[in-house]
Design an enzyme around this catalytic site. Sequence first.
Site, PDB file in Angstrom:
ATOM      1  CG  HIS A 255     -19.257  82.922 -41.090  1.00  0.00           C
ATOM      2  ND1 HIS A 255     -19.785  82.584 -42.041  1.00  0.00           N
ATOM      3  CD2 HIS A 255     -19.504  83.948 -40.484  1.00  0.00           C
ATOM      4  CE1 HIS A 255     -20.574  83.643 -42.167  1.00  0.00           C
ATOM      5  NE2 HIS A 255     -20.614  84.500 -41.414  1.00  0.00           N
TER       6      HIS A 255
ATOM      7  CG  HIS B  94     -22.111  81.716 -38.116  1.00  0.00           C
ATOM      8  ND1 HIS B  94     -23.293  81.476 -37.360  1.00  0.00           N
ATOM      9  CD2 HIS B  94     -21.252  81.920 -37.438  1.00  0.00           C
ATOM     10  CE1 HIS B  94     -22.780  81.553 -36.150  1.00  0.00           C
ATOM     11  NE2 HIS B  94     -21.471  81.969 -36.222  1.00  0.00           N
TER      12      HIS B  94
ATOM     13  CG  LEU C  83     -27.768  83.288 -35.986  1.00  0.00           C
ATOM     14  CD1 LEU C  83     -27.066  84.436 -35.239  1.00  0.00           C
ATOM     15  CD2 LEU C  83     -26.864  82.185 -35.904  1.00  0.00           C
TER      16      LEU C  83
ATOM     17  N   GLY D  79     -25.157  83.944 -30.584  1.00  0.00           N
ATOM     18  CA  GLY D  79     -26.290  84.697 -31.586  1.00  0.00           C
ATOM     19  C   GLY D  79     -27.703  83.617 -31.170  1.00  0.00           C
TER      20      GLY D  79
ATOM     21  CB  ILE E 202     -16.622  86.997 -30.125  1.00  0.00           C
ATOM     22  CG1 ILE E 202     -15.385  87.282 -29.355  1.00  0.00           C
ATOM     23  CG2 ILE E 202     -16.389  87.624 -31.486  1.00  0.00           C
ATOM     24  CD1 ILE E 202     -15.061  88.763 -29.171  1.00  0.00           C
TER      25      ILE E 202
ATOM     26  CG  HIS F  59     -18.481  86.204 -36.945  1.00  0.00           C
ATOM     27  ND1 HIS F  59     -19.325  85.676 -36.345  1.00  0.00           N
ATOM     28  CD2 HIS F  59     -19.155  86.528 -37.947  1.00  0.00           C
ATOM     29  CE1 HIS F  59     -20.312  85.126 -36.667  1.00  0.00           C
ATOM     30  NE2 HIS F  59     -20.543  85.914 -38.008  1.00  0.00           N
TER      31      HIS F  59
ATOM     32  NE  ARG G 159     -63.868  78.621 -35.422  1.00  0.00           N
ATOM     33  CZ  ARG G 159     -64.256  78.852 -34.185  1.00  0.00           C
ATOM     34  NH1 ARG G 159     -63.253  78.585 -33.125  1.00  0.00           N
ATOM     35  NH2 ARG G 159     -65.045  79.482 -33.770  1.00  0.00           N
TER      36      ARG G 159
ATOM     37  CB  SER H  12     -59.835  79.093 -31.177  1.00  0.00           C
ATOM     38  OG  SER H  12     -59.972  79.894 -29.961  1.00  0.00           O
TER      39      SER H  12
ATOM     40  CD  GLU I 191     -47.966  82.584 -31.060  1.00  0.00           C
ATOM     41  OE1 GLU I 191     -46.693  83.078 -30.991  1.00  0.00           O
ATOM     42  OE2 GLU I 191     -49.099  82.860 -30.578  1.00  0.00           O
TER      43      GLU I 191
ATOM     44  CG  PHE J 161     -50.726  85.197 -33.982  1.00  0.00           C
ATOM     45  CD1 PHE J 161     -50.658  86.719 -33.910  1.00  0.00           C
ATOM     46  CD2 PHE J 161     -51.829  84.746 -33.361  1.00  0.00           C
ATOM     47  CE1 PHE J 161     -51.391  87.491 -33.250  1.00  0.00           C
ATOM     48  CE2 PHE J 161     -52.755  85.714 -32.609  1.00  0.00           C
ATOM     49  CZ  PHE J 161     -52.404  87.171 -32.475  1.00  0.00           C
TER      50      PHE J 161
ATOM     51  CG  HIS K  86     -56.801  89.038 -32.812  1.00  0.00           C
ATOM     52  ND1 HIS K  86     -56.140  89.951 -32.116  1.00  0.00           N
ATOM     53  CD2 HIS K  86     -56.646  87.920 -32.135  1.00  0.00           C
ATOM     54  CE1 HIS K  86     -55.685  89.613 -31.110  1.00  0.00           C
ATOM     55  NE2 HIS K  86     -55.901  88.345 -30.996  1.00  0.00           N
TER      56      HIS K  86
ATOM     57  NE  ARG L 232     -65.187  83.583 -33.477  1.00  0.00           N
ATOM     58  CZ  ARG L 232     -66.000  84.534 -33.096  1.00  0.00           C
ATOM     59  NH1 ARG L 232     -66.171  85.773 -33.803  1.00  0.00           N
ATOM     60  NH2 ARG L 232     -66.606  84.278 -31.950  1.00  0.00           N
TER      61      ARG L 232
HETATM   62  C1  LIG Z   1     -31.706  85.476 -37.533  1.00  0.00           C
HETATM   63  C2  LIG Z   1     -30.281  86.017 -37.721  1.00  0.00           C
HETATM   64  N1  LIG Z   1     -29.939  87.124 -37.655  1.00  0.00           N
HETATM   65  C3  LIG Z   1     -28.904  87.717 -37.930  1.00  0.00           C
HETATM   66  C4  LIG Z   1     -27.873  86.700 -38.641  1.00  0.00           C
HETATM   67  C5  LIG Z   1     -26.384  87.292 -38.935  1.00  0.00           C
HETATM   68  N2  LIG Z   1     -25.439  86.677 -38.036  1.00  0.00           N
HETATM   69  C6  LIG Z   1     -24.944  85.718 -38.687  1.00  0.00           C
HETATM   70  S1  LIG Z   1     -23.750  85.055 -37.434  1.00  0.00           S
HETATM   71  C7  LIG Z   1     -24.078  86.362 -36.260  1.00  0.00           C
HETATM   72  C8  LIG Z   1     -23.388  86.632 -35.081  1.00  0.00           C
HETATM   73  C9  LIG Z   1     -23.500  85.150 -34.380  1.00  0.00           C
HETATM   74  O1  LIG Z   1     -22.587  85.434 -33.126  1.00  0.00           O
HETATM   75  P1  LIG Z   1     -22.320  84.155 -32.372  1.00  0.00           P
HETATM   76  O2  LIG Z   1     -23.345  83.130 -32.405  1.00  0.00           O
HETATM   77  O3  LIG Z   1     -21.593  84.450 -31.176  1.00  0.00           O
HETATM   78  O4  LIG Z   1     -21.210  83.431 -33.459  1.00  0.00           O
HETATM   79  P2  LIG Z   1     -19.686  83.556 -33.523  1.00  0.00           P
HETATM   80  O5  LIG Z   1     -19.294  85.106 -33.689  1.00  0.00           O
HETATM   81  O6  LIG Z   1     -19.045  82.922 -32.237  1.00  0.00           O
HETATM   82  O7  LIG Z   1     -19.225  82.573 -34.770  1.00  0.00           O
HETATM   83  C10 LIG Z   1     -25.244  87.231 -37.232  1.00  0.00           C
HETATM   84  C11 LIG Z   1     -25.498  88.307 -36.209  1.00  0.00           C
HETATM   85  C12 LIG Z   1     -28.263  85.505 -38.828  1.00  0.00           C
HETATM   86  N3  LIG Z   1     -27.636  84.267 -39.456  1.00  0.00           N
HETATM   87  N4  LIG Z   1     -29.541  84.995 -38.384  1.00  0.00           N
END
Ligand SMILES: Cc1ncc(C[n+]2csc(CCOP(=O)(O)OP(=O)(O)O)c2C)c(N)n1
Length: 654
Positions: free
Chosen positions: A20, A60, A111, A148, A179, A252, A347, A374, A401, A427, A463, A510
Amino acid sequence: MANAIRALAMDAVQKADSGHPGMPMGMADAATVLFTRFLKFDAAHPDWPDRDRFVLSAGHGSMLLYALLYLTGYPEMEIEELKNFRQLHSRTAGHPEYGHAPGIETTTGPLGQGIGNAVGMALAERLLNSRCGDAIVDHYTYCVAGDGCLMEGISHEAISLAGHLKLGRLIVLFDDNQISIDGPTSLAVSDDQIERFKASHWHTARVDGHDPEAIALAIENARQVTDRPSLIACRTVIGYGAPSKAGTAATHGSPLGEDEVKGAREKLGWRHQPFEVPKPILANWRAAGARHRTAYEAWNAAAKRLDASARAALTDPIEGKVKAAIAGAVAAVRSDFVKEGAKLATRQSSQKVLEKLLPVVPGLIGGSADLTGSNGTLTKLHTVVKPGDFTGNYIHYGVREHAMAATMNGMALHGGIVPYGGTFLVFTDYCRPSIRLSALMRQRVIYVMTHDSIGLGEDGPTHQPVEHLAALRAIPNLIVMRPADSVECAECWEIALLSKTTPAILALTRQGVPLLRDRPSDENLSAKGAYVLIEPKRARDVTLIGTGSELALAVAAAKALEGEGIAAAVVSMPCSELFEAQSKSYRDEVLSASPRVAVEAATSFGWSKWLGPSGAFVGMQGFGASAPAQHLYKHFGITAEAVAAAACELVSKR
Ligand SMILES: Cc1ncc(C[n+]2csc(CCOP(=O)(O)OP(=O)(O)O)c2C)c(N)n1
């Protein structure tokens, strides 16, 4: 200096033919300002406990981090590593992996997780500051997050928690390039991020992410705001410098291509060969990597005045002295349990264990996602962490959580803290991505997950976890412990605290369970994962394996079978992962060659490993139901009679 980052990023991605480039090229200016003017670090001493933390939540963009580590002179990040970007055994994995190289503070890529980690680090900093003082703990946490990260749900939880707690030492730089992968973010989102952060009581600013002075001023201002975390939205151009692709999703997640890289070199005025950083620029970067040497040395002098164990506890809260004290506390609480012989829910036992542990493990920081009563996570010895007041040791995470788990990862990564947090076992689904990262990063994070089966009763199938034990057992490097009684519960806490590189799930009931380990002993039998609780007087006809609340059913079944002339052994298996790690001879001795019946109020997935082809399983076939627990056990056929009947059938087949 920023162009050095850009060039290294596009060259490394080009050579790897994957990665990237856009994000590092876009955020190069902001990162350069941060690393050369603000970030308190000493590249030669990456483990300095009082360093500022830098979290690349937009994982990334890993080349941004790798380039910075190389340029500033971190150990083990040679130029060769950048040339081996994304290759087997390099330190430069596709996304930053904690432990692969000094300076990688956390694993990011899913992300939003990094924001949660950064909140945890900033919280850990304040907690330790209030205990150790400014001379020892006084630093910031910086986080780079993209569109993201901010679209992910976890960001909402984390931002809201940070704003509530007034984590003024947290500064998030938002790579506001509009973007993502599918194209412009306007395809999917129209939030006003500034307003969103403001609503959670953050200080906010908006800057041109390519104007170093504006970025510096915004960071300077953010550092002055002590009672609120800060968001700096840096408007950037993704792939900045790429002649035709800048500002587009094409930069990207793919190499720019030879022509585009050539064009970017011309546009940026970068006349050097791939991976070549001219000496004067590298020298400037290396100087940035050493600019806090004096501060590091001053800190060291101050830290020398601490006693050895206090100093060690800054990084590992369970150092020698604490370890010994844990053994003492666990022995004392076990002997109390045996003396009292009470029927307690695990617990409740856990809460009693915590009451003994808290005074001897100062780094233990508890909490719950709004299920404190709980989960039994709070004791009378705790005090609550309040907004702006970090003297307490218990966190009300609220109904968050996922952020709780990511925050706990951040606290563990920061060092000095052993976090534990509670919610219902069902959960774990809401925090599973972070639990997985605790395991991947080998962090000691303790999940207190109560209401661990249909035994929770009336709350019903929404639950009642049925597949969760199996799903958690499927995560590598996670120990899933389901203690059967108070003594096992104390043992499991001891194991969790001493497992420095493994997170732990404590699956707790529980409902009340009888004391089965009713004889005084100091040996931690749960540490072997499984052990023989009852050995029949003559050779075994059958082995009954139980976990948690169902161990009592196995014991009752064994007694009934004895009346019918069948010799049944009972094996308690609080933790199959630990059992698997034992020698084959121990495992064979515990399980023996006799046919086996397992009983667990959950689905059978995974049990064939221990039952063999001829074994039987008594448990759940599908979802639970809403009714008092004792009715549910009968309704779903999870009873001592059913275990005994399954055993009889296996024995008669032989
Ligand atoms: C939880 C999660 N979902 C999906 C992805 C796949 N993914 C990696 S980067 C990205 C887009 C991110 O966009 P942005 O934060 O704007 O990054 P930029 O394009 O500016 O590098 C996605 C969907 C991931 N890494 N983690």
